[in-house]
Design an enzyme around this catalytic site. Structure first.
Site, PDB file in Angstrom:
ATOM      1  N   ASP A   1      45.656  34.682  44.273  1.00  0.00           N
ATOM      2  CA  ASP A   1      45.564  35.260  42.929  1.00  0.00           C
ATOM      3  C   ASP A   1      46.419  34.575  41.876  1.00  0.00           C
ATOM      4  O   ASP A   1      46.123  34.682  40.692  1.00  0.00           O
ATOM      5  CB  ASP A   1      45.900  36.756  42.983  1.00  0.00           C
ATOM      6  CG  ASP A   1      44.764  37.559  43.589  1.00  0.00           C
ATOM      7  OD1 ASP A   1      43.762  37.751  42.891  1.00  0.00           O
ATOM      8  OD2 ASP A   1      44.868  37.957  44.760  1.00  0.00           O
TER       9      ASP A   1
ATOM     10  N   HIS B   1      47.428  42.286  42.097  1.00  0.00           N
ATOM     11  CA  HIS B   1      47.841  41.630  43.340  1.00  0.00           C
ATOM     12  C   HIS B   1      49.181  40.896  43.245  1.00  0.00           C
ATOM     13  O   HIS B   1      50.132  41.257  43.947  1.00  0.00           O
ATOM     14  CB  HIS B   1      46.726  40.705  43.833  1.00  0.00           C
ATOM     15  CG  HIS B   1      45.494  41.429  44.262  1.00  0.00           C
ATOM     16  ND1 HIS B   1      44.283  40.811  44.507  1.00  0.00           N
ATOM     17  CD2 HIS B   1      45.273  42.748  44.498  1.00  0.00           C
ATOM     18  CE1 HIS B   1      43.387  41.708  44.873  1.00  0.00           C
ATOM     19  NE2 HIS B   1      43.956  42.893  44.873  1.00  0.00           N
TER      20      HIS B   1
END
Length: 376
Positions: free
Chosen positions: A302, A206
């Site tokens: 993330d 991500h």
């Protein structure tokens, strides 16, 4: 005992974003009673009116919901399993607000926990309601790759063949797996939440391609295939270096990990001579586009909830992670934030001051002896 074995499970799904609608729709489609909770009633207004979620893509059908609400108390009342399907940045809020109402008989499943999610969740519940011994289960990753096309309509791109999960404490792994197997046969037991946390591939897939494609995202508003076009051989090199540092920290904790390339083969049956080739051969990723802008959970979730915990655990263990450090630093600049400060740390996971052996003992049986021999 026989009655318990054949009981039809009831679920609460916490969060009505892409994943939450996907999980809720799927469970309801399979005939389970499902309550859907979202903090903002406006975001579930249409779903509440219709009472259903439509699934399209690799799974096609409708799921009728039992309850759609913004009351967390009503959502989890009398259910067996609480599926938390939210960005990990929302875990603190949910844990705090769920603590007064959750019962010891219920299971809380983080889909996923990112890095250290179950540990932090358990620590928060213990702080707000110390008398409750709740089983927190952490999924390594989301079962589905999916996107909500509109309120109440979700496209399922793919369903993973297997997702590792672990209970906290791990001595309850078999109990949970046996209970949930009919619903999610894809759930397979990991050794502990250390394994699910440090095999968190979202930490790799991500933030890194997003940050390294920041100019392209801003110029095209994300009009390119995120994994297929966004991960070039050079981007893959940096992903692999972060992957190496992640596995280095995991090894110091005695945690079994697999590389991202191995994980793609294991999870999606996708292979290649290089990581870049393996990603391009992952059919479940073919239709996924890049974020439309840099205000994306791929960074704000993330980095602080996936990469910062790895970095902080490395610091705790005396390990250097320069590439992970660089990604956190770049993300902080892009978002004008201090993710080192706001991210999930060892202290948030309730592991401050613990040795590797004490950490391992805690995740297995929920207990750890301090230096005085007192069991906490």
């Amino acid at each position: 005992m026989k009655e318990k074995l054949f009981k039809k499970l009831k679920f609460a799904v916490i969060g009505a974003g892409h994943g939450g609608q996907g999980i809720a729709g799927y469970l309801a489609y399979k005939g389970y009673e499902v309550n859907l909770y979202n903090r903002s009633i406006e975001k579930i207004k249409k779903i509440k009116q219709r009472g259903t979620i439509e699934l399209v893509g690799s799974i096609v059908g409708f799921g009728r919901l039992n309850l759609v609400t913004n009351s967390i108390e009503q959502a989890i009342k009398n259910v067996d399993v609480i599926m938390v399907v939210l960005p990990a940045s929302a875990h603190k809020f949910i844990a705090k607000h769920i603590a007064p109402f959750v019962t010891p008989e219920q299971y809380i499943v983080l889909n996923p926990g990112r890095t250290g999610g179950a540990l932090e969740f358990k620590s928060i519940i213990a702080r707000h309601n110390p008398l409750k011994e709740v089983c927190i289960v952490e999924a390594q990753t989301m079962l589905f790759a999916c996107r909500a096309l509109e309120q109440g309509k979700v496209k399922i791109f793919s369903k993973k063949e297997e997702v590792k999960v672990a209970a906290l404490p791990a001595i309850r792994n078999n109990e949970f797996i046996n209970m949930i197997h009919e619903v999610f046969p894809e759930f397979m037991p990991a050794t502990s939440v250390l394994e699910t946390s440090f095999n968190n591939v979202g930490a790799l897939l991500h933030p890194i391609p997003t940050i390294l494609n920041c100019g392209r995202i801003e110029n095209t508003k994300g009009n390119f295939k995120y994994y297929i076009e966004g991960v070039t051989p050079s981007v893959a090199k940096i992903i692999e270096q972060v992957d190496y540092e992640r596995m280095l920290v995991a090894k110091a904790l005695g945690v079994k990990t697999m590389s991202l390339k191995e994980w793609l083969a294991y999870t999606y049956n996708a292979y290649g001579n290089t990581l870049c080739e393996a990603l391009k051969n992952t059919k479940g990723y073919w239709g996924i586009m890049a974020p439309t802008n840099l205000d994306t959970r791929y960074i704000y979730e993330d980095v602080p909830q996936s990469l910062v915990p790895i970095w902080d655990m490395a610091m705790h263990l005396g390990i250097q992670t320069p590439t992970i450090d660089s990604i956190i630093h770049l993300a902080s600049i892009l978002h004008n934030a201090d993710y080192y400060k706001s991210g999930r740390k060892v202290i948030d996971m309730g592991l401050e001051g613990l040795s590797v052996e004490e950490i391992r003992r805690f995740v297995i049986n929920g207990q750890v002896s301090d230096s005085r021999g007192v069991v906490a």
